[in-house]
Design a protein around this motif. Structure first.
Motif, mmCIF file in Angstrom:
data_model
loop_
_atom_site.group_PDB
_atom_site.id
_atom_site.type_symbol
_atom_site.label_atom_id
_atom_site.label_comp_id
_atom_site.label_asym_id
_atom_site.label_seq_id
_atom_site.Cartn_x
_atom_site.Cartn_y
_atom_site.Cartn_z
ATOM 1 N N PRO A 14 0.791 -1.234 0.000
ATOM 2 C CA PRO A 14 0.000 0.000 0.000
ATOM 3 C C PRO A 14 0.816 1.273 0.000
ATOM 4 N N LEU A 18 -1.064 4.221 -2.340
ATOM 5 C CA LEU A 18 -1.897 5.067 -1.489
ATOM 6 C C LEU A 18 -2.924 5.866 -2.280
ATOM 7 N N ILE A 21 -5.623 3.682 -4.263
ATOM 8 C CA ILE A 21 -6.654 3.119 -3.389
ATOM 9 C C ILE A 21 -7.550 4.226 -2.841
ATOM 10 N N SER A 22 -6.936 5.342 -2.438
ATOM 11 C CA SER A 22 -7.690 6.458 -1.878
ATOM 12 C C SER A 22 -8.731 6.975 -2.865
ATOM 13 N N LEU A 29 -6.145 9.844 2.431
ATOM 14 C CA LEU A 29 -4.832 9.202 2.426
ATOM 15 C C LEU A 29 -4.460 8.692 3.816
ATOM 16 N N ILE A 32 -6.005 5.355 4.330
ATOM 17 C CA ILE A 32 -5.269 4.327 3.600
ATOM 18 C C ILE A 32 -3.951 4.024 4.301
ATOM 19 N N LEU A 35 -3.759 1.144 6.564
ATOM 20 C CA LEU A 35 -3.557 -0.194 6.019
ATOM 21 C C LEU A 35 -2.147 -0.682 6.299
ATOM 22 N N TYR A 83 -13.601 0.148 1.815
ATOM 23 C CA TYR A 83 -12.387 0.349 2.613
ATOM 24 C C TYR A 83 -12.343 -0.598 3.805
ATOM 25 N N ARG A 90 -6.506 -6.910 5.216
ATOM 26 C CA ARG A 90 -5.125 -6.575 5.570
ATOM 27 C C ARG A 90 -4.771 -7.084 6.967
ATOM 28 N N TRP A 148 -5.082 -0.925 -8.692
ATOM 29 C CA TRP A 148 -4.412 -1.345 -7.469
ATOM 30 C C TRP A 148 -4.739 -2.777 -7.086
#
Length: 241
Positions: A14, A18, A21-22, A29, A32, A35, A83, A90, A148
């Motif tokens: 990640p 970042l 995914i964000s 951020l 994220i 993670l 998320y 994770r 991602w």
């Protein structure tokens, strides 16, 4: 070694994804970043208790179980529509890694003669470092070229390969039967010193490179296509090995 490379890549991937995914999950951020932070905290808290729980389980069974967890949690993460599901996936990977390093070291050195066990530990360290200087940048580049989810799914595929390999080739033995199960002259004070130094150095390193891609883009002005090789160089300089 390759399983260690895959686990460490899963841990840090990640860092390079970042923004992707964000933007895709429409979260901040900093969220994220959890993670990575949540992953590290989970590993730190869970390693000793989990190792104690499975202390009598044959190591081949433990490692195949951990790699199964890596494969399944990576697939869930790659398919996660939200998320929170991604965060749960994770944390499941983190629980697997919490035990992986506690088991992998003794298993690996136990396969070799005592005179070369130091080199075996060095090779495992190299595998962990390669995750930062090769695995994460490669995953970042792949994510930028596709999405991602793709590099995370690739980790699941790699984990499946290593799962089958270990299940077929690793001997089955109880922990107390392994040649490297016990130290000859353990020293609690020296161990505590090494543990504290490792915790401090890891905290500093993670703090520095978690947001390195964001820093390169927002502060230094690098384009997204150049941030992956730049983060590769920066992380490799920050993390010796």
């Amino acid at each position: 070694m390759l399983a260690a490379l895959t686990f460490n890549t899963a841990e840090n991937l990640p860092v390079g994804l970042l923004k992707l995914i964000s933007e895709d999950l429409r979260v901040s951020l900093s969220a994220i970043g959890l993670l990575v932070t949540g992953y590290g905290v989970t590993v730190a808290i869970a390693s000793v208790p989990i190792a104690h729980v499975v202390r009598a389980v044959p190591r081949r069974h433990v490692l195949t179980g951990l790699l199964t967890a890596l494969v399944m949690s990576s697939l869930v993460a790659a398919l996660a529509p939200s998320y929170w599901l991604l965060l749960v996936a994770r944390l499941l990977t983190a629980l697997a890694q919490a035990l992986f390093w506690a088991v992998m070291g003794p298993v690996a050195v136990g396969l070799f003669a005592p005179k070369i066990r130091g080199r075996v530990i060095g090779a495992l360290s190299v595998a962990g470092s390669l995750a930062l200087v090769f695995g994460v940048p490669a995953g970042t580049w792949l994510g930028q070229q596709s999405s991602w989810q793709v590099p995370i799914a690739m980790l699941a595929a790699l984990g499946l390969v290593y799962l089958v390999t270990i299940a077929v080739l690793l001997p089955t033995s109880r922990p107390e039967e392994e040649p490297a199960a016990y130290a000859t002259s353990p020293d609690a004070w020296r161990f505590g010193t090494v543990l504290a130094a490792g915790a401090l150095s890891a905290t500093g390193a993670f703090t520095g490179y978690t947001y390195i891609v964001t820093f390169l883009g927002d502060v230094s002005g690098f384009s997204p296509t150049r941030s992956a090789p730049c983060s590769w160089f920066s992380v490799s300089r920050a993390w010796p090995g």
